[in-house]
Design a protein around this motif. Sequence first.
Motif, PDB file in Angstrom:
ATOM      1  N   CYS A 279      -1.008  21.506 -33.124  1.00 55.79           N
ATOM      2  CA  CYS A 279       0.188  20.670 -33.169  1.00 55.79           C
ATOM      3  C   CYS A 279       0.440  20.174 -34.586  1.00 55.79           C
ATOM      4  N   ALA A 280      -0.616  19.712 -35.258  1.00 54.14           N
ATOM      5  CA  ALA A 280      -0.467  19.242 -36.631  1.00 54.14           C
ATOM      6  C   ALA A 280       0.007  20.361 -37.547  1.00 54.14           C
ATOM      7  N   LEU A 281      -0.509  21.566 -37.337  1.00 52.81           N
ATOM      8  CA  LEU A 281      -0.071  22.705 -38.145  1.00 52.81           C
ATOM      9  C   LEU A 281       1.426  22.938 -37.989  1.00 52.81           C
ATOM     10  N   GLN A 282       1.922  22.825 -36.774  1.00 53.15           N
ATOM     11  CA  GLN A 282       3.351  23.036 -36.547  1.00 53.15           C
ATOM     12  C   GLN A 282       4.191  21.908 -37.128  1.00 53.15           C
ATOM     13  N   GLU A 283       3.677  20.685 -37.088  1.00 50.13           N
ATOM     14  CA  GLU A 283       4.446  19.532 -37.551  1.00 50.13           C
ATOM     15  C   GLU A 283       4.419  19.371 -39.068  1.00 50.13           C
ATOM     16  N   ILE A 284       3.257  19.537 -39.700  1.00 50.20           N
ATOM     17  CA  ILE A 284       3.150  19.216 -41.123  1.00 50.20           C
ATOM     18  C   ILE A 284       2.659  20.370 -41.982  1.00 50.20           C
ATOM     19  N   GLY A 285       2.179  21.464 -41.383  1.00 47.36           N
ATOM     20  CA  GLY A 285       1.794  22.644 -42.155  1.00 47.36           C
ATOM     21  C   GLY A 285       0.352  22.617 -42.631  1.00 47.36           C
ATOM     22  N   ALA A 286      -0.197  23.804 -42.864  1.00 49.13           N
ATOM     23  CA  ALA A 286      -1.597  23.933 -43.256  1.00 49.13           C
ATOM     24  C   ALA A 286      -1.883  23.274 -44.595  1.00 49.13           C
ATOM     25  N   GLY A 287      -0.903  23.208 -45.477  1.00 46.41           N
ATOM     26  CA  GLY A 287      -1.118  22.627 -46.791  1.00 46.41           C
ATOM     27  C   GLY A 287      -1.348  21.137 -46.779  1.00 46.41           C
ATOM     28  N   ALA A 288      -1.118  20.496 -45.629  1.00 42.55           N
ATOM     29  CA  ALA A 288      -1.291  19.047 -45.527  1.00 42.55           C
ATOM     30  C   ALA A 288      -2.561  18.659 -44.794  1.00 42.55           C
ATOM     31  N   ILE A 289      -3.416  19.629 -44.465  1.00 41.91           N
ATOM     32  CA  ILE A 289      -4.581  19.365 -43.622  1.00 41.91           C
ATOM     33  C   ILE A 289      -5.852  19.777 -44.357  1.00 41.91           C
ATOM     34  N   MET A 290      -6.891  18.941 -44.240  1.00 34.99           N
ATOM     35  CA  MET A 290      -8.173  19.223 -44.867  1.00 34.99           C
ATOM     36  C   MET A 290      -9.302  18.978 -43.882  1.00 34.99           C
ATOM     37  N   PHE A 291     -10.295  19.825 -43.929  1.00 32.81           N
ATOM     38  CA  PHE A 291     -11.456  19.698 -43.053  1.00 32.81           C
ATOM     39  C   PHE A 291     -12.282  18.468 -43.409  1.00 32.81           C
ATOM     40  N   SER A 292     -12.760  17.770 -42.393  1.00 40.36           N
ATOM     41  CA  SER A 292     -13.738  16.698 -42.569  1.00 40.36           C
ATOM     42  C   SER A 292     -14.507  16.538 -41.271  1.00 40.36           C
ATOM     43  N   ILE A 293     -15.642  15.852 -41.347  1.00 45.16           N
ATOM     44  CA  ILE A 293     -16.506  15.685 -40.181  1.00 45.16           C
ATOM     45  C   ILE A 293     -16.547  14.241 -39.709  1.00 45.16           C
ATOM     46  N   ASP A 294     -16.732  13.295 -40.617  1.00 44.51           N
ATOM     47  CA  ASP A 294     -16.942  11.879 -40.325  1.00 44.51           C
ATOM     48  C   ASP A 294     -18.408  11.591 -40.028  1.00 44.51           C
ATOM     49  N   ASP A 309     -15.665  28.402 -34.997  1.00 47.50           N
ATOM     50  CA  ASP A 309     -15.636  29.299 -33.838  1.00 47.50           C
ATOM     51  C   ASP A 309     -14.494  29.053 -32.859  1.00 47.50           C
ATOM     52  N   HIS A 310     -13.770  27.949 -32.993  1.00 51.17           N
ATOM     53  CA  HIS A 310     -12.791  27.602 -31.958  1.00 51.17           C
ATOM     54  C   HIS A 310     -11.425  27.234 -32.520  1.00 51.17           C
ATOM     55  N   VAL A 311     -11.136  27.643 -33.744  1.00 50.33           N
ATOM     56  CA  VAL A 311      -9.835  27.370 -34.351  1.00 50.33           C
ATOM     57  C   VAL A 311      -9.130  28.712 -34.582  1.00 50.33           C
ATOM     58  N   PRO A 312      -8.191  29.087 -33.713  1.00 50.22           N
ATOM     59  CA  PRO A 312      -7.571  30.406 -33.781  1.00 50.22           C
ATOM     60  C   PRO A 312      -6.382  30.461 -34.748  1.00 50.22           C
ATOM     61  N   ILE A 313      -6.670  30.375 -36.050  1.00 48.92           N
ATOM     62  CA  ILE A 313      -5.612  30.463 -37.046  1.00 48.92           C
ATOM     63  C   ILE A 313      -5.964  31.553 -38.039  1.00 48.92           C
ATOM     64  N   ASN A 314      -4.988  31.965 -38.853  1.00 48.00           N
ATOM     65  CA  ASN A 314      -5.235  33.070 -39.782  1.00 48.00           C
ATOM     66  C   ASN A 314      -6.227  32.644 -40.864  1.00 48.00           C
ATOM     67  N   GLY A 315      -6.855  33.637 -41.464  1.00 49.53           N
ATOM     68  CA  GLY A 315      -7.919  33.383 -42.423  1.00 49.53           C
ATOM     69  C   GLY A 315      -7.491  32.570 -43.619  1.00 49.53           C
ATOM     70  N   ARG A 316      -6.285  32.802 -44.119  1.00 54.32           N
ATOM     71  CA  ARG A 316      -5.825  32.062 -45.284  1.00 54.32           C
ATOM     72  C   ARG A 316      -5.691  30.576 -44.966  1.00 54.32           C
ATOM     73  N   ASP A 317      -5.089  30.248 -43.821  1.00 49.99           N
ATOM     74  CA  ASP A 317      -4.966  28.840 -43.441  1.00 49.99           C
ATOM     75  C   ASP A 317      -6.340  28.224 -43.210  1.00 49.99           C
ATOM     76  N   LEU A 318      -7.257  28.983 -42.605  1.00 52.73           N
ATOM     77  CA  LEU A 318      -8.591  28.472 -42.349  1.00 52.73           C
ATOM     78  C   LEU A 318      -9.291  28.096 -43.654  1.00 52.73           C
ATOM     79  N   VAL A 319      -9.209  28.970 -44.647  1.00 56.37           N
ATOM     80  CA  VAL A 319      -9.875  28.702 -45.924  1.00 56.37           C
ATOM     81  C   VAL A 319      -9.174  27.569 -46.670  1.00 56.37           C
ATOM     82  N   ASP A 320      -7.842  27.523 -46.592  1.00 53.31           N
ATOM     83  CA  ASP A 320      -7.132  26.424 -47.243  1.00 53.31           C
ATOM     84  C   ASP A 320      -7.527  25.078 -46.636  1.00 53.31           C
TER      85      ASP A 320
END
Length: 337
Positions: A279-294, A309-320
């Motif tokens: 949902c976040a990808l559709q609303e704000i795009g991959a360029g606005a999201i960063m991985f974190s754990i907390d 293992d459970h995020v079905p997005i393309n490789g470029r967005d995953l690495v970004d």
Amino acid sequence: MLGKIALEEAWAIPENFKAYDVSSLAPKGVIGGDLIANLLDVHGTRLEQMDENGVEMMVLSLSSPGPQGVTDAREAEALASLANERLESEVGRNPTRFAALASLSLHDPAQAGRELRRCITERKGFVGAIVNDFQSAGPDRNTMLFLDRPECDAFWRVAEELDVPVYVHPREATPLIYEQMWKDRPWLAFSALGYAHRVGMHVLGIVTAGVLDRFPGLKIVIGHMGEHIPYDLYRIDHKLNRARFPQMPMAKDKLVRDYFGTQLFITTSGHFSTPALLCALQEIGAGAIMFSIDYPFESIPNGCVWFDDHVPINGRDLVDIGRNNALREAPHPLQYK
């Protein structure tokens, strides 16, 4: 994915527990081991679990509320300075695996700007700042100092000039608000609901006060998949009615969503939900999201197994999301992939 960078990862010094005893948030064994011990640790269990789960770097920050929980200005400034000194030392022991967010007191925004400048230009390992929502003040701890007040432009100006992000992180409510809103429902007061409510209000207050328009190079990061904001963007923009609120300082030709990816960013910290991320990808795009754990309030393996293992997005967005966006917005000598 190997080489992940995690941006919202907590660390502590014993002096910080005087402002707030975090041990009540997770009794021993709830998350894994002893929460206090995990907060104090950097180069032991934390690093071992990073190696086991493909996390190349953690950006560490003093656990909440930090200086924001200290009502006396001088004491808050002293805690921030002490934490920054010790965090520089910890990061310096392994600078290819750890970086730091500077702690700041917000009683005096100009002083906060000076401390941020000192950390970025004179100390080593700092890539941005963290503020834990509002600054507590007053003898009864019920005064809340927010970052959308006009005098805070002295701080925002420095953050923009240094080109470093400011992470707005949650904290507990004031005694009065806790008494009125959360006392009879304490299970909702923190991560389940209260954190997102308070940070969401604060960040939207900053945006609608025109701070991002006055400082177009400023970057603000919020965690926990955006503290509910990405999923309410339609209604937020739809209801910020300029005819009803003509005095709202935000630029007249902007929507809140327009700031995401250039000045507003979110992380996945503590919110390992695939539908929420999509949902976040559709609303704000991959360029606005960063991985974190907390970590250590969340499990390193849980966050990494979900993302790997459970995020079905393309490789470029995953690495970004997993790495490149963090390097772009909080520059570090590590390389893009």
